[in-house]
Design a protein around this motif. Structure first.
Motif, PDB file in Angstrom:
ATOM      1  N   ALA A 194      53.788  48.068   9.228  1.00 49.84           N
ATOM      2  CA  ALA A 194      54.966  48.734   8.656  1.00 49.84           C
ATOM      3  C   ALA A 194      56.034  47.725   8.269  1.00 49.84           C
ATOM      4  O   ALA A 194      56.660  47.844   7.210  1.00 49.84           O
ATOM      5  N   ILE A 195      56.265  46.732   9.126  1.00 53.41           N
ATOM      6  CA  ILE A 195      57.268  45.714   8.797  1.00 53.41           C
ATOM      7  C   ILE A 195      56.843  44.923   7.567  1.00 53.41           C
ATOM      8  O   ILE A 195      57.652  44.665   6.663  1.00 53.41           O
ATOM      9  N   ALA A 196      55.564  44.541   7.499  1.00 48.97           N
ATOM     10  CA  ALA A 196      55.082  43.764   6.356  1.00 48.97           C
ATOM     11  C   ALA A 196      55.183  44.561   5.062  1.00 48.97           C
ATOM     12  O   ALA A 196      55.671  44.068   4.035  1.00 48.97           O
ATOM     13  N   GLY A 197      54.713  45.823   5.091  1.00 51.21           N
ATOM     14  CA  GLY A 197      54.724  46.623   3.872  1.00 51.21           C
ATOM     15  C   GLY A 197      56.116  47.015   3.428  1.00 51.21           C
ATOM     16  O   GLY A 197      56.418  47.009   2.232  1.00 51.21           O
ATOM     17  N   PHE A 198      56.987  47.374   4.383  1.00 51.40           N
ATOM     18  CA  PHE A 198      58.327  47.820   4.010  1.00 51.40           C
ATOM     19  C   PHE A 198      59.208  46.656   3.573  1.00 51.40           C
ATOM     20  O   PHE A 198      60.017  46.786   2.648  1.00 51.40           O
ATOM     21  N   THR A 199      59.056  45.501   4.214  1.00 50.40           N
ATOM     22  CA  THR A 199      59.890  44.350   3.863  1.00 50.40           C
ATOM     23  C   THR A 199      59.455  43.760   2.531  1.00 50.40           C
ATOM     24  O   THR A 199      60.285  43.465   1.662  1.00 50.40           O
ATOM     25  N   GLY A 200      58.136  43.573   2.364  1.00 46.68           N
ATOM     26  CA  GLY A 200      57.621  43.052   1.109  1.00 46.68           C
ATOM     27  C   GLY A 200      57.994  41.594   0.885  1.00 46.68           C
ATOM     28  O   GLY A 200      58.491  40.896   1.784  1.00 46.68           O
ATOM     29  N   GLY A 201      57.757  41.133  -0.335  1.00 45.29           N
ATOM     30  CA  GLY A 201      58.156  39.788  -0.706  1.00 45.29           C
ATOM     31  C   GLY A 201      57.426  38.696   0.063  1.00 45.29           C
ATOM     32  O   GLY A 201      56.257  38.828   0.431  1.00 45.29           O
ATOM     33  N   ARG A 202      58.143  37.608   0.319  1.00 47.22           N
ATOM     34  CA  ARG A 202      57.557  36.458   1.000  1.00 47.22           C
ATOM     35  C   ARG A 202      57.170  36.800   2.428  1.00 47.22           C
ATOM     36  O   ARG A 202      56.146  36.308   2.937  1.00 47.22           O
ATOM     37  N   THR A 203      57.943  37.656   3.096  1.00 47.06           N
ATOM     38  CA  THR A 203      57.608  38.048   4.475  1.00 47.06           C
ATOM     39  C   THR A 203      56.254  38.742   4.521  1.00 47.06           C
ATOM     40  O   THR A 203      55.419  38.465   5.391  1.00 47.06           O
ATOM     41  N   ASP A 204      56.032  39.643   3.574  1.00 46.71           N
ATOM     42  CA  ASP A 204      54.755  40.343   3.499  1.00 46.71           C
ATOM     43  C   ASP A 204      53.611  39.360   3.255  1.00 46.71           C
ATOM     44  O   ASP A 204      52.542  39.453   3.877  1.00 46.71           O
ATOM     45  N   GLU A 205      53.828  38.392   2.362  1.00 44.17           N
ATOM     46  CA  GLU A 205      52.781  37.412   2.056  1.00 44.17           C
ATOM     47  C   GLU A 205      52.413  36.592   3.291  1.00 44.17           C
ATOM     48  O   GLU A 205      51.233  36.406   3.610  1.00 44.17           O
ATOM     49  N   ILE A 206      53.406  36.127   4.007  1.00 42.72           N
ATOM     50  CA  ILE A 206      53.140  35.293   5.184  1.00 42.72           C
ATOM     51  C   ILE A 206      52.427  36.101   6.264  1.00 42.72           C
ATOM     52  O   ILE A 206      51.444  35.646   6.865  1.00 42.72           O
ATOM     53  N   MET A 207      52.926  37.333   6.523  1.00 40.52           N
ATOM     54  CA  MET A 207      52.333  38.146   7.584  1.00 40.52           C
ATOM     55  C   MET A 207      50.890  38.515   7.275  1.00 40.52           C
ATOM     56  O   MET A 207      50.017  38.472   8.160  1.00 40.52           O
ATOM     57  N   MET A 208      50.595  38.833   6.035  1.00 37.05           N
ATOM     58  CA  MET A 208      49.225  39.226   5.701  1.00 37.05           C
ATOM     59  C   MET A 208      48.286  38.028   5.626  1.00 37.05           C
ATOM     60  O   MET A 208      47.082  38.161   5.853  1.00 37.05           O
ATOM     61  N   ARG A 209      48.820  36.834   5.316  1.00 37.85           N
ATOM     62  CA  ARG A 209      47.964  35.636   5.363  1.00 37.85           C
ATOM     63  C   ARG A 209      47.573  35.328   6.804  1.00 37.85           C
ATOM     64  O   ARG A 209      46.477  34.836   7.067  1.00 37.85           O
ATOM     65  N   ILE A 210      48.469  35.619   7.749  1.00 37.04           N
ATOM     66  CA  ILE A 210      48.119  35.456   9.164  1.00 37.04           C
ATOM     67  C   ILE A 210      46.977  36.397   9.529  1.00 37.04           C
ATOM     68  O   ILE A 210      46.038  36.012  10.239  1.00 37.04           O
ATOM     69  N   VAL A 211      47.050  37.627   9.020  1.00 40.30           N
ATOM     70  CA  VAL A 211      45.968  38.584   9.263  1.00 40.30           C
ATOM     71  C   VAL A 211      44.658  38.085   8.661  1.00 40.30           C
ATOM     72  O   VAL A 211      43.582  38.186   9.279  1.00 40.30           O
ATOM     73  N   ASP A 212      44.721  37.509   7.451  1.00 42.44           N
ATOM     74  CA  ASP A 212      43.511  36.987   6.813  1.00 42.44           C
ATOM     75  C   ASP A 212      42.904  35.845   7.628  1.00 42.44           C
ATOM     76  O   ASP A 212      41.669  35.738   7.736  1.00 42.44           O
ATOM     77  N   ILE A 213      43.752  35.001   8.197  1.00 44.50           N
ATOM     78  CA  ILE A 213      43.251  33.891   9.014  1.00 44.50           C
ATOM     79  C   ILE A 213      42.544  34.427  10.250  1.00 44.50           C
ATOM     80  O   ILE A 213      41.455  33.965  10.620  1.00 44.50           O
ATOM     81  N   LEU A 214      43.147  35.441  10.899  1.00 47.03           N
ATOM     82  CA  LEU A 214      42.510  36.029  12.076  1.00 47.03           C
ATOM     83  C   LEU A 214      41.213  36.733  11.698  1.00 47.03           C
ATOM     84  O   LEU A 214      40.258  36.751  12.475  1.00 47.03           O
ATOM     85  N   TYR A 215      41.170  37.322  10.495  1.00 49.30           N
ATOM     86  CA  TYR A 215      39.936  37.962  10.032  1.00 49.30           C
ATOM     87  C   TYR A 215      38.812  36.942   9.849  1.00 49.30           C
ATOM     88  O   TYR A 215      37.622  37.269  10.028  1.00 49.30           O
ATOM     89  N   SER A 216      39.173  35.722   9.480  1.00 49.85           N
ATOM     90  CA  SER A 216      38.144  34.708   9.216  1.00 49.85           C
ATOM     91  C   SER A 216      37.470  34.222  10.485  1.00 49.85           C
ATOM     92  O   SER A 216      36.391  33.625  10.425  1.00 49.85           O
ATOM     93  N   LEU A 217      38.103  34.417  11.638  1.00 51.23           N
ATOM     94  CA  LEU A 217      37.494  33.995  12.898  1.00 51.23           C
ATOM     95  C   LEU A 217      36.360  34.935  13.268  1.00 51.23           C
ATOM     96  O   LEU A 217      36.469  36.150  13.077  1.00 51.23           O
TER      97      LEU A 217
END
Length: 372
Positions: A194-217
């Protein structure tokens, strides 16, 4: 001057009041809620009232089928008498059962020690063995013992443990693991997404890249690392598992939040000066509850299956504790000879999963703001 009666103002209903009224109208969901509550109470309280402890092993009752009648059966008494006499290295002259007692007559070429009754008491079938008659030369002796009546409504497993008690104990573990890990995943995933989607912008990009990194493990490698770090405590272990399973929830919530923040009521709240945190908690998160609840009802069985897999690897629930997944795994290996080992835990698990799915469908319909 005549007073003109004005109609009383109608009291507004909240989303939660409307949701509860719609949920009560869903018979399948309400029946599932009562069933799940009953199942939870049975698993928590039931083992205190069952006639056997979940760790007690009855060597004379290995893999006995379920029965409403008391054990032992007549053929089992005969077998237990012969085994006890054989262990005592005596000769069996005969035995009979009268008034709940068994009378065993044994002979020997040497004088018989009275302590031979210990071999009778070691059996799970008899108790309170004592000498009732002995010949003058001590070569013939008659013993009596009470026949222990035991009930195994679900039968016993490969080691002679009561399956009813173990199924209820396993239900405690499975339900606790599913709900605990599910709640952890939901709380982290909803807040993060919710924070990532509602805030958007650079915050959303950084938070979702963290999720992508965890997905790669590698998922199972990550879980094993957490299990090794937290130890064999299943509560801490599945807190760790829940902390991994939040990734899918975060993506789902983030996509919903991106859609909701463009809605007119969110823009109106922003125009009125409502803080971003207030909009997030009062407008965005409540409208996300439908998808969140549905995903959680799917997450609980996923966690239960994951627990079964980890237990198979030796990283999950360990003996003497058990879970429905472990019991089903053991029962599948005994299908040809002991089908009840699979039927009872499978029934408990399947009906619980059906109830969770019906509850999820009911909550999805009840919490849909479009139906208000």
């Amino acid at each position: 001057m005549t007073d003109i009666g004005l109609p009383a103002a109608e009291t507004g209903r909240s989303l939660w009041a409307d949701a509860w009224n719609r949920l009560k109208a869903n018979k399948a969901a309400m029946l599932s809620i009562w069933y799940l509550a009953l199942m939870t109470v049975l698993c928590i309280v039931g083992p205190w009232f069952t006639p056997h402890d979940f760790t007690t092993i009855y060597q004379d009752y290995t893999r006995v089928p379920p029965s409403l009648e008391a054990y032992p059966k007549p053929d089992a008494i005969d077998l237990a008498v012969k085994d006890a006499v054989k262990r005592s290295r005596l000769d069996l002259a005969g035995w009979e059962e009268r008034d709940g007692k068994v009378f065993i007559t044994v002979t020997s070429a040497k004088p018989i020690d009275d302590r031979v009754t210990r071999y009778i008491d070691r059996s799970d079938v008899f108790e309170g063995a004592q000498v009732t008659e002995k010949s003058a030369d001590g070569l013939k002796l008659t013993m009596s013992a009470d026949v222990q009546k035991k009930y195994f409504f679900f039968g016993t497993d490969n080691t002679g443990r009561d399956l009813l008690t173990r199924t209820l104990i396993a239900g405690r573990v499975s339900l606790a693991i599913g709900l605990l890990a599910g709640l952890v995943a939901v709380v982290i995933g909803v807040l993060y997404g919710a924070i990532a989607g509602f805030t958007g912008g650079r915050t959303d990009e950084i938070m979702m890249r963290i999720v992508d990194i965890l997905y790669s493990l590698p998922f199972i490698f990550f879980v094993i690392m957490l299990v090794v770090f937290f130890g064999r405590n299943f509560v801490l272990m599945f807190l760790a598992v829940g902390a991994v399973l939040w990734l899918d929830m975060a993506r789902i919530v983030r996509g919903q939040a991106l859609s909701l923040k463009r809605q007119e009521y969110v823009q109106a709240a922003e125009a009125l000066g409502v803080s971003p945190g207030g909009i997030l908690l009062r407008h965005v998160v409540p409208n996300l509850l439908g998808p969140v609840v549905i995903y959680m009802t799917l997450l609980v069985p996923q966690v239960i299956i994951l627990e079964s897999f980890l237990s198979f690897l030796g990283l999950g629930v360990q003996e003497p504790m058990s879970s429905w997944g472990v019991l089903i795994s053991q029962g599948a290996k005994n299908i040809p000879s002991a089908t009840w080992l699979l039927i009872f835990p499978s029934f408990f698990l399947t009906t619980t999963l059906f109830a969770l799915n019906f509850i999820g469908d009911g909550l999805r319909d009840a919490l849909d703001p479009k139906d208000r």
